[in-house]
Design a protein around this motif. Structure first.
Motif, PDB file in Angstrom:
ATOM      1  N   TYR A  84       0.825  -1.198   0.000  1.00  0.00           N
ATOM      2  CA  TYR A  84       0.000   0.000   0.000  1.00  0.00           C
ATOM      3  C   TYR A  84       0.865   1.256   0.000  1.00  0.00           C
ATOM      4  O   TYR A  84       0.521   2.251  -0.651  1.00  0.00           O
ATOM      5  CB  TYR A  84      -0.952  -0.003   1.196  1.00  0.00           C
ATOM      6  CG  TYR A  84      -1.819  -1.245   1.287  1.00  0.00           C
ATOM      7  CD1 TYR A  84      -2.115  -2.001   0.158  1.00  0.00           C
ATOM      8  CD2 TYR A  84      -2.329  -1.685   2.502  1.00  0.00           C
ATOM      9  CE1 TYR A  84      -2.902  -3.137   0.239  1.00  0.00           C
ATOM     10  CE2 TYR A  84      -3.128  -2.816   2.592  1.00  0.00           C
ATOM     11  CZ  TYR A  84      -3.402  -3.543   1.455  1.00  0.00           C
ATOM     12  OH  TYR A  84      -4.176  -4.673   1.535  1.00  0.00           O
ATOM     13  N   ASP A  85       1.980   1.218   0.735  1.00  0.00           N
ATOM     14  CA  ASP A  85       2.892   2.359   0.721  1.00  0.00           C
ATOM     15  C   ASP A  85       3.472   2.585  -0.673  1.00  0.00           C
ATOM     16  O   ASP A  85       3.636   3.730  -1.111  1.00  0.00           O
ATOM     17  CB  ASP A  85       4.035   2.135   1.718  1.00  0.00           C
ATOM     18  CG  ASP A  85       3.691   2.569   3.139  1.00  0.00           C
ATOM     19  OD1 ASP A  85       2.717   3.337   3.318  1.00  0.00           O
ATOM     20  OD2 ASP A  85       4.398   2.143   4.072  1.00  0.00           O
ATOM     21  N   ASN A 141      -9.664   2.346   9.569  1.00  0.00           N
ATOM     22  CA  ASN A 141      -9.151   3.678   9.905  1.00  0.00           C
ATOM     23  C   ASN A 141      -9.274   4.639   8.713  1.00  0.00           C
ATOM     24  O   ASN A 141     -10.178   5.466   8.675  1.00  0.00           O
ATOM     25  CB  ASN A 141      -7.696   3.586  10.405  1.00  0.00           C
ATOM     26  CG  ASN A 141      -6.938   2.433   9.764  1.00  0.00           C
ATOM     27  OD1 ASN A 141      -6.934   2.272   8.547  1.00  0.00           O
ATOM     28  ND2 ASN A 141      -6.285   1.609  10.585  1.00  0.00           N
ATOM     29  N   PHE A 142      -8.405   4.507   7.723  1.00  0.00           N
ATOM     30  CA  PHE A 142      -8.383   5.462   6.616  1.00  0.00           C
ATOM     31  C   PHE A 142      -9.654   5.435   5.772  1.00  0.00           C
ATOM     32  O   PHE A 142     -10.042   6.451   5.178  1.00  0.00           O
ATOM     33  CB  PHE A 142      -7.162   5.196   5.729  1.00  0.00           C
ATOM     34  CG  PHE A 142      -6.969   6.201   4.633  1.00  0.00           C
ATOM     35  CD1 PHE A 142      -6.516   7.483   4.921  1.00  0.00           C
ATOM     36  CD2 PHE A 142      -7.238   5.885   3.317  1.00  0.00           C
ATOM     37  CE1 PHE A 142      -6.341   8.421   3.917  1.00  0.00           C
ATOM     38  CE2 PHE A 142      -7.072   6.809   2.305  1.00  0.00           C
ATOM     39  CZ  PHE A 142      -6.612   8.092   2.602  1.00  0.00           C
ATOM     40  N   SER A 208      -1.451  14.965  -1.313  1.00  0.00           N
ATOM     41  CA  SER A 208      -2.770  14.452  -0.929  1.00  0.00           C
ATOM     42  C   SER A 208      -2.686  13.300   0.060  1.00  0.00           C
ATOM     43  O   SER A 208      -3.713  12.858   0.585  1.00  0.00           O
ATOM     44  CB  SER A 208      -3.549  13.998  -2.172  1.00  0.00           C
ATOM     45  OG  SER A 208      -3.039  12.771  -2.683  1.00  0.00           O
ATOM     46  N   ASN A 209      -1.493  12.814   0.318  1.00  0.00           N
ATOM     47  CA  ASN A 209      -1.309  11.698   1.255  1.00  0.00           C
ATOM     48  C   ASN A 209      -1.379  12.121   2.717  1.00  0.00           C
ATOM     49  O   ASN A 209      -1.091  11.316   3.610  1.00  0.00           O
ATOM     50  CB  ASN A 209       0.046  11.016   1.019  1.00  0.00           C
ATOM     51  CG  ASN A 209       0.031  10.085  -0.179  1.00  0.00           C
ATOM     52  OD1 ASN A 209      -1.028   9.622  -0.606  1.00  0.00           O
ATOM     53  ND2 ASN A 209       1.204   9.806  -0.725  1.00  0.00           N
ATOM     54  N   VAL A 210      -1.776  13.354   2.989  1.00  0.00           N
ATOM     55  CA  VAL A 210      -1.729  13.873   4.355  1.00  0.00           C
ATOM     56  C   VAL A 210      -2.492  12.973   5.331  1.00  0.00           C
ATOM     57  O   VAL A 210      -1.974  12.612   6.406  1.00  0.00           O
ATOM     58  CB  VAL A 210      -2.256  15.330   4.415  1.00  0.00           C
ATOM     59  CG1 VAL A 210      -3.649  15.463   3.832  1.00  0.00           C
ATOM     60  CG2 VAL A 210      -2.210  15.859   5.841  1.00  0.00           C
ATOM     61  N   TRP A 211      -3.708  12.526   4.980  1.00  0.00           N
ATOM     62  CA  TRP A 211      -4.485  11.717   5.917  1.00  0.00           C
ATOM     63  C   TRP A 211      -3.959  10.292   5.979  1.00  0.00           C
ATOM     64  O   TRP A 211      -3.978   9.656   7.036  1.00  0.00           O
ATOM     65  CB  TRP A 211      -5.960  11.755   5.541  1.00  0.00           C
ATOM     66  CG  TRP A 211      -6.485  13.152   5.469  1.00  0.00           C
ATOM     67  CD1 TRP A 211      -7.000  13.791   4.378  1.00  0.00           C
ATOM     68  CD2 TRP A 211      -6.503  14.110   6.528  1.00  0.00           C
ATOM     69  NE1 TRP A 211      -7.341  15.078   4.687  1.00  0.00           N
ATOM     70  CE2 TRP A 211      -7.049  15.302   6.001  1.00  0.00           C
ATOM     71  CE3 TRP A 211      -6.114  14.082   7.867  1.00  0.00           C
ATOM     72  CZ2 TRP A 211      -7.213  16.448   6.770  1.00  0.00           C
ATOM     73  CZ3 TRP A 211      -6.278  15.228   8.631  1.00  0.00           C
ATOM     74  CH2 TRP A 211      -6.820  16.383   8.092  1.00  0.00           C
ATOM     75  N   ASN A 213      -0.838   9.474   5.693  1.00  0.00           N
ATOM     76  CA  ASN A 213       0.346   9.563   6.548  1.00  0.00           C
ATOM     77  C   ASN A 213      -0.043   9.721   8.016  1.00  0.00           C
ATOM     78  O   ASN A 213       0.626   9.178   8.905  1.00  0.00           O
ATOM     79  CB  ASN A 213       1.227  10.735   6.109  1.00  0.00           C
ATOM     80  CG  ASN A 213       1.814  10.535   4.725  1.00  0.00           C
ATOM     81  OD1 ASN A 213       1.930   9.412   4.245  1.00  0.00           O
ATOM     82  ND2 ASN A 213       2.177  11.625   4.067  1.00  0.00           N
ATOM     83  N   GLN A 214      -1.116  10.462   8.288  1.00  0.00           N
ATOM     84  CA  GLN A 214      -1.574  10.635   9.662  1.00  0.00           C
ATOM     85  C   GLN A 214      -1.974   9.299  10.281  1.00  0.00           C
ATOM     86  O   GLN A 214      -1.847   9.100  11.492  1.00  0.00           O
ATOM     87  CB  GLN A 214      -2.773  11.590   9.691  1.00  0.00           C
ATOM     88  CG  GLN A 214      -2.439  13.040   9.400  1.00  0.00           C
ATOM     89  CD  GLN A 214      -1.756  13.728  10.566  1.00  0.00           C
ATOM     90  OE1 GLN A 214      -1.967  13.374  11.715  1.00  0.00           O
ATOM     91  NE2 GLN A 214      -0.925  14.715  10.267  1.00  0.00           N
ATOM     92  N   CYS A 215      -2.473   8.389   9.437  1.00  0.00           N
ATOM     93  CA  CYS A 215      -2.942   7.086   9.931  1.00  0.00           C
ATOM     94  C   CYS A 215      -1.820   6.068  10.092  1.00  0.00           C
ATOM     95  O   CYS A 215      -2.036   4.994  10.668  1.00  0.00           O
ATOM     96  CB  CYS A 215      -3.992   6.501   8.972  1.00  0.00           C
ATOM     97  SG  CYS A 215      -5.596   7.327   8.996  1.00  0.00           S
TER      98      CYS A 215
END
Length: 259
Positions: A84-85, A141-142, A208-211, A213-215
């Motif tokens: 996924y990363d 989560n995400f 756009s990966n901000v959320w 990355n937060q997870c």
């Protein structure tokens, strides 16, 4: 047979999961091959991920859970996050062309892609808590970022199947088309992306990966819990029941002392 089939169509890299006999469920080796394919496609303009046969992806290979090898399962669990990363960190937009069932980790694979186009016959849903696992890499989560917290918990807890039209309504996919038009529609979206600046598409994507990355700390915490639960009675019963196509008989729920 190759686990992953790669085809370059002009500036678009099509990556096809190629284990149709097990609904494209992946093991650690297949996950590594997918990561390699995604990384090697960095010179393409757009990446498309799809499945061979009647399924997009059924997630992790459940036979490994019914008779678990802790080292192998640990590798598969953490390998899933690496897949996924790779999709999230690729400089190129990734479109999921969902040709059939996207279940469990396959549904999380759709969540991890930048966009998703589904065939009308496609279905979506998590399987974790029904088969002795939990969707800690997006599903619990995400996913809430796409469909809202209450709906995400419904998907993660209830393990229902959602048809493509409903997935579109809840925001899990971008478009739904007749089965025989899936590749045509995905190509149309890819061609539109190819008219954009690749430099600024990359900036927009990574930003756009901000959320996501937060997870990420939450993903690692969830993986740690899954690893500690390897070999639990619920894992073995859930996976065994799935392979035997019967209802599981879980014993993991705490019971009140009858005395």
């Amino acid at each position: 047979m190759s686990d992953i089939v790669v085809e370059r169509r002009g500036e678009v890299e099509w990556i096809r999961l190629n284990r149709p006999e097990r609904m494209n469920a992946y093991d650690a080796d297949m996950a590594e091959a997918l990561i390699h394919a995604v990384n090697e496609a960095a010179d393409a303009g757009v990446i498309v991920l799809t499945g061979e046969g009647r399924a997009f992806c059924a997630g992790g290979y459940l036979a490994d859970l019914s008779d678990p090898d802790p080292a192998a399962l640990r590798k598969m669990f953490y390998g899933s996050l690496q897949v996924y990363d790779a999709l999230r960190m690729s400089p190129r937009p990734v479109i999921a062309a969902v040709n059939g069932s996207a279940a469990g980790g396959g549904n999380e694979l759709v969540v991890a892609c930048d966009m998703a186009i589904a065939a009308e016959s496609a279905t979506f849903g998590q399987t974790g808590v029904r088969v002795g696992s939990a969707p800690v890499l997006g599903g619990s989560n995400f996913l809430a970022m796409s469909v809202g917290e209450k709906r995400a918990k419904e998907i993660a807890f209830m393990c229902r199947r959602y048809p493509a039209g409903e997935a579109l309504e809840m925001g899990l996919v971008n478009a739904v088309v007749p089965d025989d038009r899936l590749e045509e529609e995905v190509t149309r979206w890819a061609d539109e992306l190819l008219r954009m600046s690749p430099r600024y598409l990359e900036i927009a994507k990574i930003n756009s990966n901000v959320w996501w990355n937060q997870c990420r700390d939450n993903y690692l915490s969830g993986l740690g819990m899954l690893v500690q639960a390897i070999g639990s009675a619920d894992m073995i019963e859930g996976a065994t029941a799935f392979m035997e196509k019967r209802a599981p008989r879980f014993e993991g729920r705490a019971r009140k002392d009858s005395t």
